[in-house]
Every structure is written in C-alpha cells, then in structure tokens.
Design an enzyme around this catalytic site. Structure first.
Site, PDB file in Angstrom:
ATOM      1  N   GLU A  29       0.716  -1.179  -0.314  1.00 20.88           N
ATOM      2  CA  GLU A  29       0.393  -0.208  -0.006  1.00 20.88           C
ATOM      3  C   GLU A  29       0.978   1.439  -0.110  1.00 20.88           C
ATOM      4  OE1 GLU A  29      -2.363  -0.691   3.773  1.00 20.88           O
ATOM      5  OE2 GLU A  29      -2.714  -2.469   2.971  1.00 20.88           O
ATOM      6  N   GLU A  60      -4.551  -6.648   2.990  1.00 14.74           N
ATOM      7  CA  GLU A  60      -3.104  -7.553   3.629  1.00 14.74           C
ATOM      8  C   GLU A  60      -3.600  -8.444   2.749  1.00 14.74           C
ATOM      9  OE1 GLU A  60      -5.079  -5.352   4.761  1.00 14.74           O
ATOM     10  OE2 GLU A  60      -3.009  -3.671   5.676  1.00 14.74           O
ATOM     11  N   GLN A  82       1.948  -1.693   6.073  1.00 18.51           N
ATOM     12  CA  GLN A  82       2.509  -0.818   6.681  1.00 18.51           C
ATOM     13  C   GLN A  82       2.261  -0.623   8.000  1.00 18.51           C
ATOM     14  OE1 GLN A  82      -0.488   1.886   5.622  1.00 18.51           O
ATOM     15  NE2 GLN A  82      -0.022   2.886   3.692  1.00 18.51           N
ATOM     16  N   PHE A  83       1.991  -1.671   8.696  1.00 18.87           N
ATOM     17  CA  PHE A  83       2.713  -1.932   9.840  1.00 18.87           C
ATOM     18  C   PHE A  83       2.085  -3.425  10.135  1.00 18.87           C
ATOM     19  CE2 PHE A  83       0.637   2.946  10.106  1.00 18.87           C
ATOM     20  CZ  PHE A  83       1.658   3.238  11.265  1.00 18.87           C
ATOM     21  N   PHE A  86      -1.706  -5.730  11.032  1.00 20.63           N
ATOM     22  CA  PHE A  86      -2.317  -6.366  10.308  1.00 20.63           C
ATOM     23  C   PHE A  86      -1.534  -7.816   9.071  1.00 20.63           C
ATOM     24  CE2 PHE A  86      -2.272  -1.584   9.985  1.00 20.63           C
ATOM     25  CZ  PHE A  86      -4.038  -1.995  10.180  1.00 20.63           C
ATOM     26  N   HIS A 127      -1.241  -0.143  16.185  1.00 18.32           N
ATOM     27  CA  HIS A 127      -0.234   0.043  14.904  1.00 18.32           C
ATOM     28  C   HIS A 127       0.329  -0.468  16.187  1.00 18.32           C
ATOM     29  CE1 HIS A 127      -3.415   1.724  14.011  1.00 18.32           C
ATOM     30  NE2 HIS A 127      -2.919   1.860  12.392  1.00 18.32           N
TER      31      HIS A 127
END
Length: 325
Positions: A29, A60, A82-83, A86, A127
């Site tokens: 992403e 994801e 991204q984190f 996920f 996160h």
C-alpha cells in the site's frame, strides 16, 4: 562504507537487490509514488518503474497471496505491510500456503514480508504489535528482527536471496534514531540464523533482539557502575534460533534474563527458557528470568505505554535480583 539510519539501510538493501536481480519487486500500500507510510520505499518507483514497485489496494491477504503466486512463477517478491499488526489478515496465506509449500510440493516460496513493528511511538493498540510468537510455532517460516542499521541491511539482503518465506520485522522506533557505518554490496550480507554478542560480561546474560537490544545496552551501562558485568546476546534471527550462542553465553555467566517487547505470556521468552532449561540446566546458578510487556493491549496514552513496555530500569531491577540469588 557510509553512515546511514536504520531506515535508510533497509532502503539501500531494496535498491541493491532490485538492481542485482530483475526478478525482485516490491508491492504494498502506497509503496510507489508516496514512498511508503514511513518513506522506506521512497525513490524506488522512480528508479525501477511501476511494474516493479506496485501500489496495491488496502487488502493485506491479497498482497501476500499475490506475492506467493508470483514466487511460484519465478519472481522474488518483497511485500510491505504498512503496520505489522495487519499481518493477522495474512495468517492463512502465510501459515497454510507459504510455510507448507516446500513440504507439500517441493517448491519453496521465496517471498519476504516486511513491515514496522513495536511500540514507543504512541501508535496505540492497532499499530504497535510484536507478533513474533504468532509465527514461532509455524515450521517453514523464517523470522528476522534486526537491532542495528548494518543488520537491517544485511539481513534484508539475505532474506531476499533466501529460497523460503522470511518475515522481516523492522522496529519503527529505530527507523531514524540509529545511525552507523553500513557496508555496500555483498559485503553487507548478514547470514540468517546467527546471533551476535553485543556486549561482553561475566555476571549475567541478557538474551534479546530488536529494539530491546538498545534497552539492554542502556541497562548494562547502569549496572556496570554498580560492578555488574552483563553480556548481551542479540538473537537477530528468531526462527531458527541460534541455540549455540545462547547456551555458550549462559555457560559463561550462569544467569540469564530473557527480554522481549511482546507481551510476556506465550512469548518467545518461554521457548528460550525451555531451551536453556533442557540443554543448559547444569550451567545455571539462578532461576531463568523473563521480562516482557504487560499482558494487555498496547495503550495509547504515553505514560501508560511507558509503564506497559520493558524499560532499562526494569531490566536493571531483574538483573540485580538474578545476581543476588
């Protein structure tokens, strides 16, 4: 060599491996024009084009599933989440397809799934995850978690060249806080499966990895002023664990603290304790000690997060108890 940050070291590894092997590509992403949520992939799309640096939808499971499919077709995908929280959406893809592929079909799945882990930045419960233990019980998956810029680059290069799936956990707290000399090219490669002794000592061993290496080093400096010499073993690779280095250090100091940022119950410290108890019991002069985060979701509020995470003060307290035993 050049002095670079932990984040820049990861970016260098991606640039070098994509330039070396045209089969390597990145997907995730906002990894393209935006350069990723933390700017790790900044400049990659300009250099290698949109067919090798691919922006994906927020999905994801589809990112990792596409990477597995591409690996079956001969490519070497690097999937960014991204984190890392996920990664739970990719659990089936990773544990039932990627991890078992070589056993079921004889075909390895050479993918790297990388992303930022950990707390200390006010990211809150969605996160800030440390998911290492989720995958420790999954044969077929390798896991690495670097604590320094040189290891971040060297382990990522090794992961991309590996023939099987590798989870690459990079700690967001370290991205722009650490700098050091980092080699270029193949000289940078750090083999998967080998721990490093970050500090020599004779009174107690701390076995740890990732950002907790910095916490352990800070505690060791404080303890040194009180006459306590701490040896710090940085695992670097969590699967497979370098048992020999861990046991050699325990044999030297006879006391061990197992330190990790993930919550304590069911964490990797339990597996390490079992290894030391089964294979190094006769070395011990004190019970094996563990220190992790509080068994709770990661709090948003900075004071609560500070109380939640292991700190140098907590490490000092536990090591003093070990030495006094």
């Amino acid at each position: 060599m050049a002095v670079v940050t932990y984040l820049e070291a990861i970016r260098q590894a991606l640039f070098e491996e994509m330039a070396r092997d045209e089969r390597v590509f990145v997907l995730g992403e906002d990894v393209g024009a935006y350069g990723g949520a933390f700017k790790v992939t900044e400049g990659l799309q300009e250099q290698f084009g949109e067919h090798r640096v691919i922006d994906t939808p927020i999905a994801e499971a589809a990112i990792v599933g596409s990477a597995i499919g591409a690996a079956y077709m001969g490519m070497r995908p690097v999937a960014e989440l991204q984190f890392i929280d996920f990664i739970s959406a990719c659990f089936d893809m990773l544990t039932n397809f990627a991890a078992k592929s070589r056993y079921r079909t004889g075909a390895g799945v050479p993918i790297v799934v990388r992303g930022p882990i950990g707390g200390g930045v006010g990211g809150g419960p969605f996160h800030s995850l440390n998911p290492e233990a989720f995958f420790l019980n999954t044969p077929g998956i390798k896991m690495v978690e670097p604590a320094t810029p040189a290891d971040a680059k060297g382990l990522l290069k090794a992961a991309i060249r590996d023939e099987d799936p590798v989870l690459f956990f990079e700690h967001k707290f370290l991205y722009r806080r650490l700098k050091e000399d980092v080699p270029e090219g193949d000289a940078a490669i750090v083999p998967i499966g080998r721990a490093a002794v970050r500090r020599e000592g004779s009174d107690a061993t701390i076995v740890t990895f990732g950002a907790m290496v910095q916490t352990a080093l800070e505690a060791a400096k404080q303890l040194e002023h009180e006459g306590v010499g701490v040896e710090i073993v940085d695992l670097r690779t969590l699967a497979p664990i370098d048992r020999e280095t861990v046991l050699a250090s325990v044999a030297k100091t006879s006391r061990v603290l197992l330190l990790h940022e993930a919550t304590l119950t069911g964490g990797i410290g339990g597996e390490l304790a079992a290894i030391v108890a089964e294979e190094g019991f006769e070395y011990l002069d004190a019970p094996i000690a563990r220190l992790g985060s509080v068994d709770a979701p990661v709090p948003y509020a900075p004071p609560l997060e500070a109380a939640f995470l292991p700190s140098a003060a907590k490490v000092v307290e536990r090591v003093k108890a070990l030495v006094k035993y």
